[in-house]
Write a protein that holds these residues in place. Sequence first.
Motif, PDB file in Angstrom:
ATOM      1  N   UNK A 185     -10.135   9.794  14.909  1.00 30.70           N
ATOM      2  CA  UNK A 185      -9.620  10.668  14.560  1.00 30.70           C
ATOM      3  C   UNK A 185      -8.610  11.352  13.897  1.00 30.70           C
ATOM      4  N   UNK A 186      -8.619  12.353  13.013  1.00 33.83           N
ATOM      5  CA  UNK A 186      -7.342  12.702  11.640  1.00 33.83           C
ATOM      6  C   UNK A 186      -6.438  12.996  13.017  1.00 33.83           C
ATOM      7  N   UNK A 187      -5.140  12.503  12.638  1.00 36.97           N
ATOM      8  CA  UNK A 187      -3.896  12.761  13.342  1.00 36.97           C
ATOM      9  C   UNK A 187      -3.557  14.537  13.037  1.00 36.97           C
ATOM     10  N   UNK A 188      -3.216  14.820  14.908  1.00 34.71           N
ATOM     11  CA  UNK A 188      -2.959  16.461  14.870  1.00 34.71           C
ATOM     12  C   UNK A 188      -2.332  16.851  13.864  1.00 34.71           C
ATOM     13  N   UNK A 189      -1.385  16.767  13.695  1.00 32.44           N
ATOM     14  CA  UNK A 189      -0.495  17.043  12.702  1.00 32.44           C
ATOM     15  C   UNK A 189      -0.372  16.225  10.440  1.00 32.44           C
ATOM     16  N   UNK A 190      -1.195  16.503  10.419  1.00 33.68           N
ATOM     17  CA  UNK A 190      -1.595  16.034   8.072  1.00 33.68           C
ATOM     18  C   UNK A 190       0.121  15.637   8.037  1.00 33.68           C
ATOM     19  N   UNK A 191       0.992  14.379   7.773  1.00 34.81           N
ATOM     20  CA  UNK A 191       1.575  14.066   6.689  1.00 34.81           C
ATOM     21  C   UNK A 191       1.270  13.739   5.575  1.00 34.81           C
ATOM     22  N   UNK A 192       2.308  13.503   4.472  1.00 32.44           N
ATOM     23  CA  UNK A 192       1.595  12.254   3.899  1.00 32.44           C
ATOM     24  C   UNK A 192       1.861  10.980   3.715  1.00 32.44           C
ATOM     25  N   UNK A 193       1.436  10.544   3.877  1.00 31.24           N
ATOM     26  CA  UNK A 193       1.417   8.612   3.588  1.00 31.24           C
ATOM     27  C   UNK A 193       1.629   8.370   3.429  1.00 31.24           C
ATOM     28  N   UNK A 194       1.520   6.589   2.531  1.00 29.07           N
ATOM     29  CA  UNK A 194       2.665   5.815   1.565  1.00 29.07           C
ATOM     30  C   UNK A 194       0.920   5.268   0.603  1.00 29.07           C
ATOM     31  N   UNK A 195       1.993   5.059  -0.488  1.00 25.82           N
ATOM     32  CA  UNK A 195       1.089   4.142  -1.976  1.00 25.82           C
ATOM     33  C   UNK A 195       1.708   2.717  -1.796  1.00 25.82           C
ATOM     34  N   UNK A 196       1.745   1.787  -2.031  1.00 24.31           N
ATOM     35  CA  UNK A 196       1.679   0.495  -2.552  1.00 24.31           C
ATOM     36  C   UNK A 196       0.906   0.282  -3.386  1.00 24.31           C
ATOM     37  N   UNK A 197       1.719   0.403  -5.009  1.00 29.27           N
ATOM     38  CA  UNK A 197       1.297   0.491  -6.615  1.00 29.27           C
ATOM     39  C   UNK A 197       1.423  -1.063  -6.841  1.00 29.27           C
ATOM     40  N   UNK A 198       0.541  -2.118  -7.248  1.00 31.00           N
ATOM     41  CA  UNK A 198       0.866  -3.129  -7.492  1.00 31.00           C
ATOM     42  C   UNK A 198       0.349  -3.266  -9.230  1.00 31.00           C
ATOM     43  N   UNK A 199       1.618  -4.969 -10.046  1.00 29.64           N
ATOM     44  CA  UNK A 199       1.181  -4.069 -10.549  1.00 29.64           C
ATOM     45  C   UNK A 199       0.253  -5.355 -11.383  1.00 29.64           C
ATOM     46  N   UNK A 200      -0.227  -6.248 -10.671  1.00 24.72           N
ATOM     47  CA  UNK A 200      -2.058  -6.902 -11.295  1.00 24.72           C
ATOM     48  C   UNK A 200      -0.945  -8.260 -10.594  1.00 24.72           C
ATOM     49  N   UNK A 201      -1.611  -9.073 -10.957  1.00 26.37           N
ATOM     50  CA  UNK A 201      -1.283 -11.009 -10.641  1.00 26.37           C
ATOM     51  C   UNK A 201      -1.632 -11.372  -9.088  1.00 26.37           C
ATOM     52  N   UNK A 202      -0.749 -11.866  -9.149  1.00 24.40           N
ATOM     53  CA  UNK A 202      -0.853 -12.302  -7.724  1.00 24.40           C
ATOM     54  C   UNK A 202      -0.287 -11.986  -6.968  1.00 24.40           C
TER      55      UNK A 202
ATOM     56  N   UNK B  61      -4.585   9.445   2.553  1.00 30.20           N
ATOM     57  CA  UNK B  61      -2.907   9.897   2.152  1.00 30.20           C
ATOM     58  C   UNK B  61      -2.732  11.542   3.008  1.00 30.20           C
ATOM     59  N   UNK B  62      -3.704  11.757   2.836  1.00 27.27           N
ATOM     60  CA  UNK B  62      -2.217  13.160   3.310  1.00 27.27           C
ATOM     61  C   UNK B  62      -2.345  13.317   4.656  1.00 27.27           C
ATOM     62  N   UNK B  63      -3.376  12.285   5.581  1.00 30.01           N
ATOM     63  CA  UNK B  63      -3.634  12.184   6.446  1.00 30.01           C
ATOM     64  C   UNK B  63      -2.192  11.044   7.499  1.00 30.01           C
ATOM     65  N   UNK B  64      -1.456  10.719   6.409  1.00 32.18           N
ATOM     66  CA  UNK B  64      -0.055   9.469   6.953  1.00 32.18           C
ATOM     67  C   UNK B  64      -0.652   8.423   6.759  1.00 32.18           C
ATOM     68  N   UNK B  65      -1.763   7.984   6.094  1.00 30.78           N
ATOM     69  CA  UNK B  65      -2.333   6.212   6.199  1.00 30.78           C
ATOM     70  C   UNK B  65      -1.574   5.946   4.440  1.00 30.78           C
ATOM     71  N   UNK B  66      -1.957   5.132   4.282  1.00 23.46           N
ATOM     72  CA  UNK B  66      -1.729   4.014   3.520  1.00 23.46           C
ATOM     73  C   UNK B  66      -2.865   3.488   1.945  1.00 23.46           C
ATOM     74  N   UNK B  67      -2.554   3.946   0.924  1.00 19.42           N
ATOM     75  CA  UNK B  67      -3.555   3.528   0.249  1.00 19.42           C
ATOM     76  C   UNK B  67      -2.451   3.025  -1.147  1.00 19.42           C
TER      77      UNK B  67
END
Length: 269
Positions: free
Chosen positions: A8-25, A127-133
């Motif tokens: 179930x989606x969270x009752x109060x949607x909030x911005x999630x988190x981003x992990x943006x990786x430059x590649x490699x290991x 993402x808008x429901x607080x999860x991580x991309x």
Amino acid sequence: MFSITPISAQDAPSKGKLVIIGGGSRPSSMLDRIIKESGIDQSGYGIILPMSSAEPDSAIYYSGKQFIEKGLKNIYGLDFVKGEVLTKSKVDSIRNAKMIYISGGDQNRFMNIVAGTDIEKAIHHAYNNGNLIAGTSAGAAVMSKMMITGAELKHPEYASTFRNIDADNIEIGTGLGMLANVIIDQHFVKRSRYNRLISAVIEHPEMLGIGIDEATAILVIGTDAEIIGDSQVIVLKNPKRSKNVHGDKLGAHDIQLNIYLPGEHFQLN
């Protein structure tokens, strides 16, 4: 394919988190941080989207391997092809994932499949429901709305870095738009991609240019970006919106360059 009972989606949607990786290991500490910030070691599940890769099965295997080695059994691959009729169960699997991980490969291939589809909408919903991309290499490039394609308009023969700082040369596509006011570049220090990002911030001075090195990422929460991993993140700004052109050559004054190290923070706004 697998079957998952939707969360179930969270009752109060909030911005999630981003992990943006430059590649490699991906350092072990980076994986630990992704797991901690997403909470997939406590509940829910993670989805790997391999559509950037020409070999999606291999992308799923190698992207998931480190998570599995850390004892997680709730990481699944979910591949799509262009024009596929999307089932509700597959789309819901993305919408309800606590972590979505976009593999490396070719960012143009990924966007050619997902742009304007329910897949793209589902990523934003998560993402808008607080999860991580999270995304690495090509998966990092797609995070911004204004996306570097990797191609040069005036020098079509491929090179891993621009050999010139030329006007009207950098090709820009449309990414997922998880971040609206930045341009992301990857493998940055390792492949010396300064000319490319310098060209981008001169041609598009309203944008913040973020060059992320290999084995390094930015963790974005709100407008705060924290450097995690092993190497550096280079941030370029063109605050005076300076642009001069002489023939094909670009010039600009007072470009700002900052080099951030692991544990440091900068603001995206």
